[in-house]
Design an enzyme around this catalytic site. Sequence first.
Site, PDB file in Angstrom:
ATOM      1  N   HIS A   1       0.793  -1.240   0.000  1.00  0.00           N
ATOM      2  CA  HIS A   1       0.000   0.000   0.000  1.00  0.00           C
ATOM      3  C   HIS A   1       0.821   1.284   0.000  1.00  0.00           C
ATOM      4  O   HIS A   1       0.267   2.365  -0.133  1.00  0.00           O
ATOM      5  CB  HIS A   1      -0.960   0.015   1.203  1.00  0.00           C
ATOM      6  CG  HIS A   1      -0.284   0.330   2.504  1.00  0.00           C
ATOM      7  ND1 HIS A   1       0.396  -0.616   3.225  1.00  0.00           N
ATOM      8  CD2 HIS A   1      -0.155   1.481   3.197  1.00  0.00           C
ATOM      9  CE1 HIS A   1       0.899  -0.072   4.307  1.00  0.00           C
ATOM     10  NE2 HIS A   1       0.592   1.216   4.320  1.00  0.00           N
TER      11      HIS A   1
HETATM   12  C1  UD1 Z   1      -1.970   5.526   6.134  1.00  0.00           C
HETATM   13  C2  UD1 Z   1      -0.673   5.995   6.827  1.00  0.00           C
HETATM   14  C3  UD1 Z   1       0.353   4.887   6.780  1.00  0.00           C
HETATM   15  C4  UD1 Z   1      -0.204   3.569   7.287  1.00  0.00           C
HETATM   16  C5  UD1 Z   1      -1.490   3.239   6.551  1.00  0.00           C
HETATM   17  C6  UD1 Z   1      -2.115   1.965   7.072  1.00  0.00           C
HETATM   18  C7  UD1 Z   1      -0.211   8.406   6.584  1.00  0.00           C
HETATM   19  C8  UD1 Z   1       0.630   9.411   5.884  1.00  0.00           C
HETATM   20  N1  UD1 Z   1      -0.091   7.134   6.130  1.00  0.00           N
HETATM   21  O1  UD1 Z   1      -1.663   5.307   4.760  1.00  0.00           O
HETATM   22  O2  UD1 Z   1       1.450   5.260   7.569  1.00  0.00           O
HETATM   23  O3  UD1 Z   1       0.754   2.546   7.065  1.00  0.00           O
HETATM   24  O4  UD1 Z   1      -2.404   4.329   6.742  1.00  0.00           O
HETATM   25  O5  UD1 Z   1      -3.130   1.497   6.229  1.00  0.00           O
HETATM   26  O6  UD1 Z   1      -0.932   8.762   7.469  1.00  0.00           O
HETATM   27  N2  UD1 Z   1      -8.893   4.988   1.404  1.00  0.00           N
HETATM   28  C9  UD1 Z   1     -10.129   4.400   1.282  1.00  0.00           C
HETATM   29  N3  UD1 Z   1     -10.798   4.077   2.420  1.00  0.00           N
HETATM   30  C10 UD1 Z   1     -10.298   4.278   3.663  1.00  0.00           C
HETATM   31  C11 UD1 Z   1      -9.039   4.889   3.777  1.00  0.00           C
HETATM   32  C12 UD1 Z   1      -8.337   5.235   2.645  1.00  0.00           C
HETATM   33  O7  UD1 Z   1     -10.618   4.185   0.193  1.00  0.00           O
HETATM   34  O8  UD1 Z   1     -10.965   3.945   4.650  1.00  0.00           O
HETATM   35  C13 UD1 Z   1      -8.130   5.307   0.179  1.00  0.00           C
HETATM   36  C14 UD1 Z   1      -8.322   6.727  -0.306  1.00  0.00           C
HETATM   37  O9  UD1 Z   1      -8.265   6.712  -1.687  1.00  0.00           O
HETATM   38  C15 UD1 Z   1      -7.106   7.428   0.228  1.00  0.00           C
HETATM   39  C16 UD1 Z   1      -6.049   6.352   0.151  1.00  0.00           C
HETATM   40  O10 UD1 Z   1      -6.734   5.140   0.440  1.00  0.00           O
HETATM   41  O11 UD1 Z   1      -6.767   8.565  -0.490  1.00  0.00           O
HETATM   42  C17 UD1 Z   1      -4.907   6.529   1.104  1.00  0.00           C
HETATM   43  O12 UD1 Z   1      -5.393   6.686   2.447  1.00  0.00           O
HETATM   44  P1  UD1 Z   1      -4.566   7.550   3.511  1.00  0.00           P
HETATM   45  O13 UD1 Z   1      -5.241   7.512   4.818  1.00  0.00           O
HETATM   46  O14 UD1 Z   1      -4.230   8.876   2.940  1.00  0.00           O
HETATM   47  O15 UD1 Z   1      -3.186   6.800   3.616  1.00  0.00           O
HETATM   48  P2  UD1 Z   1      -2.815   5.261   3.676  1.00  0.00           P
HETATM   49  O16 UD1 Z   1      -2.169   4.906   2.394  1.00  0.00           O
HETATM   50  O17 UD1 Z   1      -3.936   4.408   4.158  1.00  0.00           O
END
Ligand code: UD1
Length: 354
Positions: free
Chosen positions: A205
Amino acid sequence: MKILSVVGARPQFVKLAAIADAAAQRDDVEHLIVHTGQHYDAAMSDVFFADLRIPAPDVNLAIGSGSHGRQTGAMLAGMDEVLEEHRPDWTLVYGDTNSTLAGTLSAVKMHLKVAHLEAGLRSFNRRMPEEHNRVLTDHAADLLLAPTEVARTHLAAEGLAERTLVTGDVMTDVCLRVAASVEGAEPALPEGIDPTAEFAVATIHRADNTDDPERLRAIIRSLQALEMPLALFAHPRLVAKAKDAGIELSGGAVHVGAPVAYPDLVGAVKQARAVVTDSGGLQKEAYLLGTPCSTVRTETEWVETLEDDWNRLVPDPSELTAAVSRPRPTADRPAHYGDGRAALRSVDALREND
Ligand code: UD1
């Protein structure tokens, strides 16, 4: 004494499970939970609260996704109000996400004490948003709860020794507890994988792996070329980026499934022949559960897992197929991550420093 935990992303819910449990064992502790809403899909959030029996959050800021600045800024604004209302004795922040940084900045500027759980981890990779989040948090916080001696060394090198306490790793508390509870159960795997035969488990991820289509394509190709079937529990970001780039995740050895609940993940890793990941937590879980891990990164914060090849850094996707197929090491795995009582030690540290 009032402790206010700030969480928002999947690995933080696991850590919170251990802390909520420890807080409930201390009569003089009132524990409030603030969920920033960074992760909001049921599979990324609600199932963790249900499966790990974490009390429902007292506040949900429902911030959701966005660019780093937008997401962190919205959380900061939300946290100001929450902290103003509750005025905790300790604000407890977890790990290295944008939720960690927002909780920290908001609290210290209101002259509220902050404790950082999982302090002192370093990748020394400044391309990772998490590295900035953890360094900034450590330097702002009043009490640094470090999981390992290596973490203590990093903090000391940055002049933070006096604020540091080594507690052990709280994720280990939960992992060991959950592993015992799923002992003997058949792991839930995506369609097409026989759970009684050899299989591998993967999660990918990190932006560095998902956001460059060429790199992502190379990683997926190597996984598809494996001889044993592989369960790919796909984070929403991986699914979205693969779709944008026209990459089919399924095929060859790869069987795609949705992100799984924590007990299912632990059960699958425990019985897997190999793990492939770029997650911090999963590298450590593989180590604790005795499954060899291949980490698709140039470095790891959990350096202890690299001993005796239990975990191997495989930044080059073309080397992944061979790395995943390597034999299981026979060497012992020392208990670098504590004895399963890190959460109680952390809560007691807050009580003693009230
Ligand atoms: C975040 C953390 C990372 C951790 C990871 C665990 C930061 C910078 N990164 O990364 O350290 O390892 O969580 O999973 O805080 N999305 C969904 N549904 C959700 C959440 C996210 O669809 O419930 C999608 C969205 O498109 C979003 C993308 O995933 O833009 C990334 O989510 P985000 O919370 O920004 O960062 P993670 O990659 O999950």
